[in-house]
Design a protein around this motif. Structure first.
Motif, PDB file in Angstrom:
ATOM      1  N   VAL A 123       0.844  -1.195   0.000  1.00 11.50           N
ATOM      2  CA  VAL A 123       0.000   0.000   0.000  1.00 11.50           C
ATOM      3  C   VAL A 123       0.880   1.246   0.000  1.00 11.50           C
ATOM      4  CG1 VAL A 123      -1.682   1.327   1.332  1.00 11.50           C
ATOM      5  CG2 VAL A 123      -1.899  -1.156   1.169  1.00 11.50           C
ATOM      6  N   ALA A 124       0.519   2.202  -0.820  1.00  6.25           N
ATOM      7  CA  ALA A 124       1.286   3.445  -0.901  1.00  6.25           C
ATOM      8  C   ALA A 124       0.545   4.570  -0.184  1.00  6.25           C
ATOM      9  CB  ALA A 124       1.516   3.823  -2.358  1.00  6.25           C
ATOM     10  N   GLY A 125       1.273   5.331   0.616  1.00  2.02           N
ATOM     11  CA  GLY A 125       0.709   6.485   1.290  1.00  2.02           C
ATOM     12  C   GLY A 125       0.899   7.736   0.448  1.00  2.02           C
ATOM     13  N   PRO A 126       0.713   8.905   1.002  1.00  2.00           N
ATOM     14  CA  PRO A 126       0.285   9.086   2.397  1.00  2.00           C
ATOM     15  C   PRO A 126      -1.227   9.016   2.552  1.00  2.00           C
ATOM     16  CG  PRO A 126       0.709  11.203   1.409  1.00  2.00           C
ATOM     17  CD  PRO A 126       1.050  10.184   0.357  1.00  2.00           C
ATOM     18  N   LEU A 146       2.068   1.749   9.802  1.00  2.00           N
ATOM     19  CA  LEU A 146       0.913   2.633   9.714  1.00  2.00           C
ATOM     20  C   LEU A 146       1.315   4.084   9.937  1.00  2.00           C
ATOM     21  CD1 LEU A 146      -1.872   0.577  11.546  1.00  2.00           C
ATOM     22  CD2 LEU A 146      -1.357   0.715   9.097  1.00  2.00           C
ATOM     23  N   VAL A 147       2.221   4.312  10.877  1.00  2.00           N
ATOM     24  CA  VAL A 147       2.703   5.676  11.127  1.00  2.00           C
ATOM     25  C   VAL A 147       3.431   6.198   9.892  1.00  2.00           C
ATOM     26  CG1 VAL A 147       4.281   7.092  12.510  1.00  2.00           C
ATOM     27  CG2 VAL A 147       2.823   5.391  13.628  1.00  2.00           C
ATOM     28  N   ALA A 148       4.209   5.338   9.261  1.00  2.00           N
ATOM     29  CA  ALA A 148       4.941   5.745   8.059  1.00  2.00           C
ATOM     30  C   ALA A 148       3.991   6.111   6.922  1.00  2.00           C
ATOM     31  CB  ALA A 148       5.881   4.626   7.616  1.00  2.00           C
ATOM     32  N   LEU A 149       2.826   5.478   6.876  1.00  2.00           N
ATOM     33  CA  LEU A 149       1.860   5.745   5.810  1.00  2.00           C
ATOM     34  C   LEU A 149       1.043   7.006   6.053  1.00  2.00           C
ATOM     35  CD1 LEU A 149       0.527   2.117   5.142  1.00  2.00           C
ATOM     36  CD2 LEU A 149       1.865   3.530   3.562  1.00  2.00           C
TER      37      LEU A 149
END
Length: 217
Positions: A123-126, A146-149
């Motif tokens: 999955v790619a964020g943000p 999850l924080v990184a995303l």
């Protein structure tokens, strides 16, 4: 009496919640005999308020179940917004897709089926908001990803962080939950409280909702 908030207070809050529509009411009513792990309507309303307050355009949800919380979240999105929601159980994912279609939000929801630990890497964020309501023993292992995303200023919202009060040793004379799940939630709560990139507050609504904002810089 409710374990976190007294029943009378919860009933009062429910009478004030005007945001649920016919589809949400139907899903919740149908689940009364099924007992699937769905959020309460008051938590759903909180999710919608939080997503709306930050102008969320991209939301990630871990733990679709049959789409109840996802509908609350998708209702906060603009027409070109997107909710990516992950569900391990294929049958539940199919039912969720049907519910998203009934609610008229299917075009802005993507359901990913499989193990979140594996799928999350693709999955790619943000994302503007992440809602964590999946396997309790995956709360901590998924946290850093999850924080990184999340974008700076984005919200990580986590359900069940008070776990019927069982996060407090001795609160329940006869614990009802799996002890491994309880330990996992206790560890997670400690991690989000001390996480250098998060500012966290826990709201004692229903089973406890943690709201963490990702710090800028």
């Amino acid at each position: 009496m409710g374990q976190i908030v007294p029943d009378a207070i919860e009933h009062y809050l429910a009478t004030l919640n005007r945001a649920a529509d016919a589809v949400l009411v139907d899903i919740a009513t149908g689940n009364a005999t099924r007992g699937l792990p769905l959020v309460d309507a008051e938590v759903g309303a909180l999710l919608r308020v939080l997503a709306t307050s930050i102008g969320a355009r991209r939301i990630l949800e871990i733990g679709t179940a049959i789409g109840y919380s996802g509908i609350w979240l998708a209702r906060a999105l603009p027409e070109d917004g997107m909710l990516v929601t992950m569900e391990f159980d294929e049958a539940r994912a199919r039912e969720a897709r049907d519910n998203f279609a009934r609610a008229g939000v299917a075009e802005r929801v993507g359901v990913v089926v499989g193990d979140a630990q594996l799928k999350i890497a693709k999955v790619a964020g943000p994302f503007d908001l992440v809602f964590q309501d999946g396997d309790k023993q995956l709360y901590s292992p998924l946290l850093d990803r999850l924080v990184a995303l999340l974008r700076p200023g984005g919200l990580l919202v986590t359900d069940n962080v008070l776990w019927d009060g069982e996060v407090v040793p001795g609160f329940q004379k006869e614990p009802r939950h799996n002890s491994d799940d309880t330990r996992a939630i206790i560890e997670y709560n400690e991690r989000i409280a001390a996480h250098p990139q998060l500012l966290t507050s826990i709201v004692p609504l229903r089973d406890g909702v943690a709201i963490s904002v990702k710090r800028s810089g």
